[in-house]
Write a protein that holds these residues in place. Structure first.
Motif, PDB file in Angstrom:
ATOM      1  N   ILE A  77       0.899  -1.163   0.101  1.00 23.47           N
ATOM      2  CA  ILE A  77      -0.167   0.103  -0.040  1.00 23.47           C
ATOM      3  C   ILE A  77       0.919   1.202   0.174  1.00 23.47           C
ATOM      4  O   ILE A  77       1.768   1.209   0.798  1.00 23.47           O
ATOM      5  CB  ILE A  77      -0.979  -0.093   1.163  1.00 23.47           C
ATOM      6  CG1 ILE A  77      -1.910  -1.250   1.135  1.00 23.47           C
ATOM      7  CG2 ILE A  77      -1.766   1.328   1.147  1.00 23.47           C
ATOM      8  CD1 ILE A  77      -2.814  -1.352   2.507  1.00 23.47           C
ATOM      9  N   THR A  78       0.732   2.219  -0.894  1.00 25.42           N
ATOM     10  CA  THR A  78       1.504   3.184  -0.957  1.00 25.42           C
ATOM     11  C   THR A  78       0.446   4.621  -1.252  1.00 25.42           C
ATOM     12  O   THR A  78      -0.600   4.398  -1.601  1.00 25.42           O
ATOM     13  CB  THR A  78       2.860   3.107  -1.989  1.00 25.42           C
ATOM     14  OG1 THR A  78       3.450   4.376  -1.975  1.00 25.42           O
ATOM     15  CG2 THR A  78       2.120   2.912  -3.419  1.00 25.42           C
ATOM     16  N   ASN A  79       1.252   5.649  -1.885  1.00 25.88           N
ATOM     17  CA  ASN A  79       0.437   6.929  -2.406  1.00 25.88           C
ATOM     18  C   ASN A  79      -0.247   6.266  -3.965  1.00 25.88           C
ATOM     19  O   ASN A  79       0.626   5.803  -4.610  1.00 25.88           O
ATOM     20  CB  ASN A  79       1.206   8.035  -2.492  1.00 25.88           C
ATOM     21  CG  ASN A  79       1.900   8.425  -0.985  1.00 25.88           C
ATOM     22  OD1 ASN A  79       2.930   8.079  -0.872  1.00 25.88           O
ATOM     23  ND2 ASN A  79       1.270   9.235  -0.470  1.00 25.88           N
ATOM     24  N   ILE A  85       6.330   1.450  -8.393  1.00 29.39           N
ATOM     25  CA  ILE A  85       7.528   2.060  -7.787  1.00 29.39           C
ATOM     26  C   ILE A  85       8.530   0.880  -7.665  1.00 29.39           C
ATOM     27  O   ILE A  85       9.596   0.703  -8.406  1.00 29.39           O
ATOM     28  CB  ILE A  85       7.745   3.029  -6.625  1.00 29.39           C
ATOM     29  CG1 ILE A  85       8.926   3.427  -6.468  1.00 29.39           C
ATOM     30  CG2 ILE A  85       7.046   2.344  -5.545  1.00 29.39           C
ATOM     31  CD1 ILE A  85       9.184   4.699  -5.535  1.00 29.39           C
ATOM     32  N   ILE A  86       8.091  -0.240  -7.485  1.00 29.84           N
ATOM     33  CA  ILE A  86       9.214  -1.371  -6.956  1.00 29.84           C
ATOM     34  C   ILE A  86       9.372  -2.282  -8.466  1.00 29.84           C
ATOM     35  O   ILE A  86      10.032  -3.105  -8.457  1.00 29.84           O
ATOM     36  CB  ILE A  86       8.259  -2.489  -6.010  1.00 29.84           C
ATOM     37  CG1 ILE A  86       6.896  -2.928  -6.635  1.00 29.84           C
ATOM     38  CG2 ILE A  86       8.031  -1.759  -4.665  1.00 29.84           C
ATOM     39  CD1 ILE A  86       6.458  -4.001  -5.598  1.00 29.84           C
ATOM     40  N   PHE A 154       4.378   5.217   2.491  1.00 32.27           N
ATOM     41  CA  PHE A 154       4.270   6.492   1.910  1.00 32.27           C
ATOM     42  C   PHE A 154       5.331   7.479   1.620  1.00 32.27           C
ATOM     43  O   PHE A 154       6.389   7.614   2.204  1.00 32.27           O
ATOM     44  CB  PHE A 154       3.080   7.165   2.686  1.00 32.27           C
ATOM     45  CG  PHE A 154       1.839   6.413   2.625  1.00 32.27           C
ATOM     46  CD1 PHE A 154       1.013   6.275   1.574  1.00 32.27           C
ATOM     47  CD2 PHE A 154       1.029   6.052   3.948  1.00 32.27           C
ATOM     48  CE1 PHE A 154      -0.104   5.685   1.399  1.00 32.27           C
ATOM     49  CE2 PHE A 154       0.159   5.317   3.863  1.00 32.27           C
ATOM     50  CZ  PHE A 154      -0.833   5.097   2.737  1.00 32.27           C
ATOM     51  N   LEU A 155       5.153   8.505   0.663  1.00 32.60           N
ATOM     52  CA  LEU A 155       6.200   9.322   0.488  1.00 32.60           C
ATOM     53  C   LEU A 155       6.271  10.232   1.772  1.00 32.60           C
ATOM     54  O   LEU A 155       5.433  10.719   2.412  1.00 32.60           O
ATOM     55  CB  LEU A 155       5.751  10.386  -0.727  1.00 32.60           C
ATOM     56  CG  LEU A 155       5.627   9.546  -1.855  1.00 32.60           C
ATOM     57  CD1 LEU A 155       5.193  10.890  -2.878  1.00 32.60           C
ATOM     58  CD2 LEU A 155       7.079   9.246  -2.254  1.00 32.60           C
ATOM     59  N   PHE A 156       7.773  10.463   2.167  1.00 29.80           N
ATOM     60  CA  PHE A 156       8.060  11.339   3.349  1.00 29.80           C
ATOM     61  C   PHE A 156       7.386  10.723   4.758  1.00 29.80           C
ATOM     62  O   PHE A 156       7.322  11.855   5.653  1.00 29.80           O
ATOM     63  CB  PHE A 156       7.599  12.740   3.154  1.00 29.80           C
ATOM     64  CG  PHE A 156       8.293  13.299   1.814  1.00 29.80           C
ATOM     65  CD1 PHE A 156       9.638  13.536   1.850  1.00 29.80           C
ATOM     66  CD2 PHE A 156       7.536  13.606   0.829  1.00 29.80           C
ATOM     67  CE1 PHE A 156      10.172  14.253   0.656  1.00 29.80           C
ATOM     68  CE2 PHE A 156       7.921  14.190  -0.424  1.00 29.80           C
ATOM     69  CZ  PHE A 156       9.424  14.500  -0.532  1.00 29.80           C
ATOM     70  N   SER A 157       6.986   9.620   4.774  1.00 31.77           N
ATOM     71  CA  SER A 157       6.604   9.068   6.003  1.00 31.77           C
ATOM     72  C   SER A 157       7.546   9.170   7.229  1.00 31.77           C
ATOM     73  O   SER A 157       7.134   9.055   8.356  1.00 31.77           O
ATOM     74  CB  SER A 157       6.077   7.559   6.024  1.00 31.77           C
ATOM     75  OG  SER A 157       7.092   6.605   5.488  1.00 31.77           O
ATOM     76  N   GLU A 190      12.407   6.722  -1.838  1.00 38.91           N
ATOM     77  CA  GLU A 190      11.128   5.962  -1.627  1.00 38.91           C
ATOM     78  C   GLU A 190      11.320   4.337  -2.121  1.00 38.91           C
ATOM     79  O   GLU A 190      10.716   3.377  -1.620  1.00 38.91           O
ATOM     80  CB  GLU A 190       9.976   6.511  -2.024  1.00 38.91           C
ATOM     81  CG  GLU A 190       9.943   6.737  -3.670  1.00 38.91           C
ATOM     82  CD  GLU A 190      10.515   8.128  -3.999  1.00 38.91           C
ATOM     83  OE1 GLU A 190      10.490   8.560  -5.074  1.00 38.91           O
ATOM     84  OE2 GLU A 190      11.225   9.037  -3.102  1.00 38.91           O
ATOM     85  N   TYR A 191      12.016   4.124  -3.364  1.00 38.74           N
ATOM     86  CA  TYR A 191      12.358   2.760  -3.873  1.00 38.74           C
ATOM     87  C   TYR A 191      13.007   2.000  -2.863  1.00 38.74           C
ATOM     88  O   TYR A 191      12.401   1.137  -2.801  1.00 38.74           O
ATOM     89  CB  TYR A 191      12.972   2.899  -5.230  1.00 38.74           C
ATOM     90  CG  TYR A 191      13.292   1.809  -5.627  1.00 38.74           C
ATOM     91  CD1 TYR A 191      12.188   0.601  -6.006  1.00 38.74           C
ATOM     92  CD2 TYR A 191      14.500   1.541  -6.025  1.00 38.74           C
ATOM     93  CE1 TYR A 191      12.586  -0.432  -6.291  1.00 38.74           C
ATOM     94  CE2 TYR A 191      14.929   0.147  -6.468  1.00 38.74           C
ATOM     95  CZ  TYR A 191      14.156  -0.819  -6.742  1.00 38.74           C
ATOM     96  OH  TYR A 191      14.372  -2.008  -7.264  1.00 38.74           O
ATOM     97  N   GLU A 192      13.955   2.411  -2.479  1.00 38.88           N
ATOM     98  CA  GLU A 192      14.759   1.420  -1.476  1.00 38.88           C
ATOM     99  C   GLU A 192      14.083   1.271  -0.441  1.00 38.88           C
ATOM    100  O   GLU A 192      14.086   0.180   0.339  1.00 38.88           O
ATOM    101  CB  GLU A 192      16.214   1.977  -1.189  1.00 38.88           C
ATOM    102  CG  GLU A 192      17.287   2.093  -2.341  1.00 38.88           C
ATOM    103  CD  GLU A 192      16.993   3.000  -3.394  1.00 38.88           C
ATOM    104  OE1 GLU A 192      17.498   3.116  -4.748  1.00 38.88           O
ATOM    105  OE2 GLU A 192      16.219   4.172  -3.104  1.00 38.88           O
TER     106      GLU A 192
END
Length: 662
Positions: A77-79, A85-86, A154-157, A190-192
């Motif tokens: 689960i992501t934005n 992205i993976i 999530f981005l910037f989590s 975010e990918y790593e």
């Protein structure tokens, strides 16, 4: 309380333990690949005498789950808009000139990747909140898909984990394990971060079942697990954060080599761990080498790990002819079942079979005589393969070992020469069940003047687990310009991580002997990668000097960026104490020589002494050619080597002319 170190390998499972008399005992048995816990529990039952004991275990469960693609059916689960992205990853290609190169298939299939309309900006501010109805729909899809685990990123989590925590609350009613990226890896990229979190979600359910299986049998006795970073954690933490155990076993070996080498007065080591399935090498220059940029099975893993390079060359590595008729060795291994031909079931020649064929393994002393090797079975298979290659059987056996040694030599060059280190300035620290049969030959190839073989080298990884500290690692992306901060401001940023570390160590049962280490990830503004710099008052100049040493240049006029801060909270438990011997004559006792036999070196037979290592005393000198036998390993000394015994019982082998060649 008894203490037991356990290391599960591809071929053998190794144990070290304290006996009732206070001495150290060792035990090896064949691994059970179908269920590794069977061998672990069988060995513990064989060893345990008292009622209370503690087990520290290095496991390959997480590693094998990824390599064999046998982990959980995990969701991601992501934005919204970042679901793939993976699969997109980075543009880097590991095999640049391979026209048929394909990326590994992601661990999470497309149908289990879900996007949520939400956003936190680069300041950690909520720009768009999660829609509760949308989240409920995703939870329903997870239930319908029968997902077994969930990764959330999530981005910037790492700046604001509010949305990840909200997702976990919604998913928890399904009783699924949930891995949150801000807890697994609180760093940018975010990918790593997503990849590391997904790997944790993928392996944790399997690891949890494995550990709970063992804990059920251990009752109230303590079980601790070795981490990739060289420290141990509780079994509960390991089951929740299994990504931290990817290099569990090899890390134990590196820790054991570092501690025993330091005890004996050697701080610059190239570790050489040759087991039944693979060989692990690492370079220790005064401290254990850590890396924060690793991958497994083609997927990035960004948790701290001891920097270990692995090649598929071990005692069980299979020799074969490729399509062009050339002799190859590995990476396929015969493993524990069927094992090498000489174990009685295998039908494909391995490195172990070649050593036995040349007389470098002594069948009646293998594993203390508890496991007899069948040399007669080798004749048929060596005859067939030697005819295919149009050479005699002796040439074939030596050829197999030469090919294997070349592969391991390349691995050592990767961690030394390729990084600007001269192997001749280090000591080759050899361990693993098969290491002693190859170490002197590798030292000769690399012109390393000394080889260090500890006592019980075949179970050193298990010894290392008993010598490991309790280590908790933390990181946080801060993205600061060096000119806008100072030592005092940075030190205040470390405080929450230090408090978290002290609290977690307390939960791990550590209250005394605690050490806190602080680091900065730094780079010149505009660079893509960072250097890890110990945090001290003169951190800026230290960065410039480390950059100079690493890359050959430094520019103090350039602006510097502090990307991440790191904390290592280290709890130092009581560790094994090894007895020392009084040193005496260089002459061997008569009962140390078990006899003589013909052994092949460089195509010729040499009359070679068979030496019982348990009968060697401090100060003794063994001149090559000789074969030194002990319970967990065999050490081969060619005619150009000479071994001395130090006060700890370690063998320090001098390689004739190694430092003077070239």
């Amino acid at each position: 309380m008894e203490i037991i170190g356990v290391d599960t390998g591809g071929t053998f499972t190794d144990f070290i333990y304290k006996t009732d008399e206070g001495k150290w005992g060792v035990y090896k048995l064949l691994s059970t690949p179908a269920n590794p816990a069977e061998a672990v529990l069988e060995g513990i039952k064989k060893i345990v005498r008292g009622e209370k004991f503690k087990v520290i275990h290095g496991s390959t469960v997480a590693t094998n789950a990824i390599l064999e693609r046998k982990g959980a059916y995990a969701a991601f689960i992501t934005n919204s808009g970042f679901e793939d992205i993976i699969e997109i990853g980075r543009q880097n290609r590991s095999r640049l000139y391979d026209l048929f190169y394909k990326r590994e298939e992601p661990l999470v299939p497309s149908e289990l990747r879900f996007g949520v309309s939400s956003r936190v900006n680069s300041e950690g501010e909520v720009v768009e909140d999660i829609d509760d109805e949308e989240l409920e729909n995703i939870v329903k899809k997870l239930e319908d898909a029968k997902a077994e685990s969930v990764a959330v990123c999530f981005l910037f989590s790492y700046l604001n984990p509010e949305h990840e925590i909200k997702v976990k609350s919604a998913v928890e009613r399904l009783s699924l394990p949930v891995s949150l990226s801000h807890q697994i890896l609180a760093e940018f990229r975010e990918y790593e971060r997503a990849s590391t979190t997904i790997i944790n979600a993928y392996v944790s359910p399997k690891m949890k079942r494995y550990l709970y299986n063992i804990m059920d049998e251990l009752k109230d006795n303590e079980l601790r697990i070795m981490q990739s970073n060289g420290g141990s954690i509780s079994a509960q933490t390991a089951s929740d954060e299994s990504v931290r155990t990817i290099l569990s076993g090899p890390a134990g070996g590196a820790v054991g080599a570092f501690e025993i080498g330091k005890m004996a007065g050697y701080s610059r080591l190239i570790t050489f761990d040759m087991g039944g399935t693979s060989t692990d090498v690492s370079l220790i220059d005064g401290r254990l080498p850590l890396t924060f940029e690793s991958e497994i099975g083609g997927f990035p893993v960004k948790v701290p790990m001891i920097d270990i390079h692995t090649v598929g060359a071990g005692g069980g590595s299979i020799a074969y002819l490729d399509a062009g008729g050339s002799l190859k060795v590995g990476p396929e291994s015969a493993g524990a079942d069927p094992g090498p031909i000489c174990y009685g079931k295998g039908e494909r020649i391995t490195v172990t079979d070649a050593n036995l064929y040349l007389g470098r393994l002594v069948p009646e002393f293998f594993l203390g005589g508890n496991m007899r090797l069948d040399r007669d079975r080798l004749t048929k298979y060596f005859s067939l393969m030697s005819k295919e290659l149009n050479m005699d059987e002796i040439e074939l056996a030596e050829g197999i070992l030469t090919v294997a040694n070349t592969s391991m030599e390349r691995a050592i060059r990767v961690i030394s020469v390729d990084r600007g280190y001269d192997p001749r300035e280090f000591v080759l620290f050899s361990f693993g069940g098969a290491g002693g049969m190859h170490a002197t030959f590798l030292a000769k190839l690399l012109r390393i003047p000394k080889v260090f073989v500890p006592k019980n080298p075949g179970i050193l990884s298990a010894i290392g687990m008993l010598m490991a500290d309790v280590v908790k690692d933390y990181s946080l992306t801060v993205m600061l310009k060096a000119e806008n901060t100072n030592y005092t401001k940075l030190n205040s940023l470390f405080e929450p991580l230090v408090e978290k570390g002290l609290e977690d160590l307390k939960n791990e049962g550590v209250n005394k002997k605690i050490r806190i280490e602080k680091y900065l990830d730094m780079r010149y503004l505009g660079q893509s990668y960072e250097i890890v710099v110990p945090f001290e008052e003169d951190y800026l100049n230290l960065f410039h000097s480390l950059h100079q040493r690493t890359y050959g240049y430094a520019d103090k006029s350039k602006r510097v960026e502090i990307v991440n801060i790191r904390v290592r909270a280290i709890g130092i438990p009581s560790k094994p104490v090894f007895e020392t011997m009084r040193c005496g004559s260089s002459k061997l006792k008569s009962d140390a020589i078990l006899g003589y036999r013909d052994v092949v070196f460089d195509g010729s037979f040499y009359k070679t002494a068979i030496i019982d290592r348990d009968k060697l005393a401090c100060g003794n000198v063994v001149e090559g050619p000789a074969v030194v036998v002990e319970y967990s390993s065999t050490i081969v000394l060619p005619f150009y080597s000479k071994a001395g015994v130090d006060k700890y019982g370690n063998l320090i082998i001098d390689i004739e002319g190694a430092e003077n060649e070239g």
